[in-house]
Design a protein around this motif. Structure first.
Motif, PDB file in Angstrom:
ATOM      1  N   HIS A  60      62.575  44.469  25.811  1.00 34.05           N
ATOM      2  CA  HIS A  60      62.664  45.185  24.535  1.00 34.05           C
ATOM      3  C   HIS A  60      64.034  45.848  24.320  1.00 34.05           C
ATOM      4  O   HIS A  60      64.223  46.573  23.351  1.00 34.05           O
ATOM      5  CB  HIS A  60      61.549  46.239  24.456  1.00 34.05           C
ATOM      6  N   ARG A  61      64.943  45.599  25.255  1.00 34.35           N
ATOM      7  CA  ARG A  61      66.312  46.135  25.193  1.00 34.35           C
ATOM      8  C   ARG A  61      66.328  47.657  25.024  1.00 34.35           C
ATOM      9  O   ARG A  61      67.158  48.198  24.286  1.00 34.35           O
ATOM     10  CB  ARG A  61      67.110  45.447  24.105  1.00 34.35           C
ATOM     11  N   ALA A  62      65.424  48.324  25.717  1.00 28.46           N
ATOM     12  CA  ALA A  62      65.325  49.785  25.647  1.00 28.46           C
ATOM     13  C   ALA A  62      66.155  50.393  26.775  1.00 28.46           C
ATOM     14  O   ALA A  62      65.628  50.891  27.763  1.00 28.46           O
ATOM     15  CB  ALA A  62      63.876  50.218  25.738  1.00 28.46           C
ATOM     16  N   VAL A  63      67.487  50.326  26.610  1.00 24.46           N
ATOM     17  CA  VAL A  63      68.378  50.799  27.668  1.00 24.46           C
ATOM     18  C   VAL A  63      69.269  51.957  27.212  1.00 24.46           C
ATOM     19  O   VAL A  63      70.177  52.350  27.942  1.00 24.46           O
ATOM     20  CB  VAL A  63      69.235  49.634  28.229  1.00 24.46           C
ATOM     21  N   THR A  64      69.005  52.487  26.045  1.00 25.38           N
ATOM     22  CA  THR A  64      69.702  53.680  25.565  1.00 25.38           C
ATOM     23  C   THR A  64      68.665  54.576  24.886  1.00 25.38           C
ATOM     24  O   THR A  64      67.616  54.090  24.445  1.00 25.38           O
ATOM     25  CB  THR A  64      70.820  53.351  24.544  1.00 25.38           C
ATOM     26  N   PRO A  65      68.939  55.866  24.777  1.00 25.18           N
ATOM     27  CA  PRO A  65      67.976  56.753  24.110  1.00 25.18           C
ATOM     28  C   PRO A  65      67.678  56.314  22.674  1.00 25.18           C
ATOM     29  O   PRO A  65      66.560  56.463  22.186  1.00 25.18           O
ATOM     30  CB  PRO A  65      68.661  58.110  24.135  1.00 25.18           C
ATOM     31  N   ARG A  66      68.667  55.734  22.026  1.00 27.69           N
ATOM     32  CA  ARG A  66      68.487  55.289  20.639  1.00 27.69           C
ATOM     33  C   ARG A  66      67.518  54.110  20.534  1.00 27.69           C
ATOM     34  O   ARG A  66      66.856  53.924  19.526  1.00 27.69           O
ATOM     35  CB  ARG A  66      69.853  54.901  20.073  1.00 27.69           C
ATOM     36  N   ASP A  67      67.428  53.316  21.617  1.00 25.45           N
ATOM     37  CA  ASP A  67      66.572  52.127  21.620  1.00 25.45           C
ATOM     38  C   ASP A  67      65.232  52.361  22.308  1.00 25.45           C
ATOM     39  O   ASP A  67      64.529  51.411  22.651  1.00 25.45           O
ATOM     40  CB  ASP A  67      67.285  50.975  22.340  1.00 25.45           C
ATOM     41  N   ALA A  68      64.864  53.617  22.535  1.00 28.34           N
ATOM     42  CA  ALA A  68      63.635  53.947  23.256  1.00 28.34           C
ATOM     43  C   ALA A  68      62.418  53.307  22.577  1.00 28.34           C
ATOM     44  O   ALA A  68      62.373  53.154  21.363  1.00 28.34           O
ATOM     45  CB  ALA A  68      63.461  55.461  23.324  1.00 28.34           C
ATOM     46  N   ILE A  69      61.457  52.937  23.412  1.00 35.00           N
ATOM     47  CA  ILE A  69      60.242  52.284  22.921  1.00 35.00           C
ATOM     48  C   ILE A  69      59.019  53.066  23.376  1.00 35.00           C
ATOM     49  O   ILE A  69      59.059  53.815  24.353  1.00 35.00           O
ATOM     50  CB  ILE A  69      60.133  50.832  23.429  1.00 35.00           C
ATOM     51  N   GLU A  70      57.930  52.848  22.666  1.00 28.00           N
ATOM     52  CA  GLU A  70      56.640  53.407  23.078  1.00 28.00           C
ATOM     53  C   GLU A  70      56.122  52.522  24.207  1.00 28.00           C
ATOM     54  O   GLU A  70      56.205  51.299  24.128  1.00 28.00           O
ATOM     55  CB  GLU A  70      55.694  53.377  21.889  1.00 28.00           C
ATOM     56  N   TYR A  71      55.624  53.140  25.254  1.00 22.68           N
ATOM     57  CA  TYR A  71      55.164  52.353  26.402  1.00 22.68           C
ATOM     58  C   TYR A  71      53.866  52.912  26.955  1.00 22.68           C
ATOM     59  O   TYR A  71      53.735  54.115  27.153  1.00 22.68           O
ATOM     60  CB  TYR A  71      56.223  52.340  27.512  1.00 22.68           C
ATOM     61  N   ALA A  72      52.921  52.003  27.206  1.00 18.96           N
ATOM     62  CA  ALA A  72      51.662  52.347  27.863  1.00 18.96           C
ATOM     63  C   ALA A  72      51.447  51.323  28.979  1.00 18.96           C
ATOM     64  O   ALA A  72      51.318  50.132  28.689  1.00 18.96           O
ATOM     65  CB  ALA A  72      50.515  52.305  26.866  1.00 18.96           C
ATOM     66  N   PRO A  73      51.438  51.750  30.230  1.00 20.75           N
ATOM     67  CA  PRO A  73      51.243  50.808  31.340  1.00 20.75           C
ATOM     68  C   PRO A  73      49.933  50.045  31.197  1.00 20.75           C
ATOM     69  O   PRO A  73      48.936  50.577  30.718  1.00 20.75           O
ATOM     70  CB  PRO A  73      51.211  51.708  32.575  1.00 20.75           C
ATOM     71  N   SER A  74      49.954  48.779  31.630  1.00 22.96           N
ATOM     72  CA  SER A  74      48.789  47.921  31.434  1.00 22.96           C
ATOM     73  C   SER A  74      47.698  48.123  32.477  1.00 22.96           C
ATOM     74  O   SER A  74      46.581  47.654  32.281  1.00 22.96           O
ATOM     75  CB  SER A  74      49.226  46.457  31.434  1.00 22.96           C
ATOM     76  N   GLY A  75      47.997  48.784  33.571  1.00 20.29           N
ATOM     77  CA  GLY A  75      46.981  48.994  34.602  1.00 20.29           C
ATOM     78  C   GLY A  75      47.391  50.111  35.545  1.00 20.29           C
ATOM     79  O   GLY A  75      48.476  50.673  35.420  1.00 20.29           O
ATOM     80  N   PRO A  76      46.534  50.426  36.507  1.00 22.35           N
ATOM     81  CA  PRO A  76      46.833  51.544  37.410  1.00 22.35           C
ATOM     82  C   PRO A  76      48.060  51.310  38.298  1.00 22.35           C
ATOM     83  O   PRO A  76      48.805  52.233  38.590  1.00 22.35           O
ATOM     84  CB  PRO A  76      45.567  51.687  38.255  1.00 22.35           C
TER      85      PRO A  76
END
Length: 99
Positions: free
Chosen positions: A21-37
């Motif tokens: 998702h190219r989320a490597v800068t604060p400006r490109d931050a993404i919403e994330y929810a881990p898929s499992g424990p």
């Protein structure tokens, strides 16, 4: 090397998600929810080490600079033992050859 005991595969999956998702800068931050424990544990450990950072509530980004510093700090201690042993063996070989 995995951070804080998480599995290599889980950590890779979390890192890959942010890279995809190219989320490597604060400006490109993404919403994330881990898929499992297992991914949740890897995600939390990466957050605790500062590799994954929160830009705003529930939006995260992957700090490549911190990952590089973390990798350098986490070198295997066996490497240092092997280097020291190699130096000792080289010194002994030199002393025996000399005389």
């Amino acid at each position: 090397m995995p951070v804080g005991g998480s599995s290599d595969l889980a950590q890779f999956r979390v890192q890959r998600h942010f890279a995809d998702h190219r989320a490597v800068t604060p400006r490109d931050a993404i919403e994330y929810a881990p898929s499992g424990p297992v991914e949740r544990r890897a995600f939390e450990q990466l957050r605790a080490s500062g590799v994954i950072r929160e830009a705003q509530p529930a939006y995260y980004w992957f700090d490549l600079d911190r990952m590089g510093r973390h990798d350098r700090r986490k070198r295997d201690p066996k490497t240092y033992v092997a280097i020291a042993l190699a130096v000792v063996v080289a010194c002994l070989a030199y002393m025996l050859y000399r005389g």
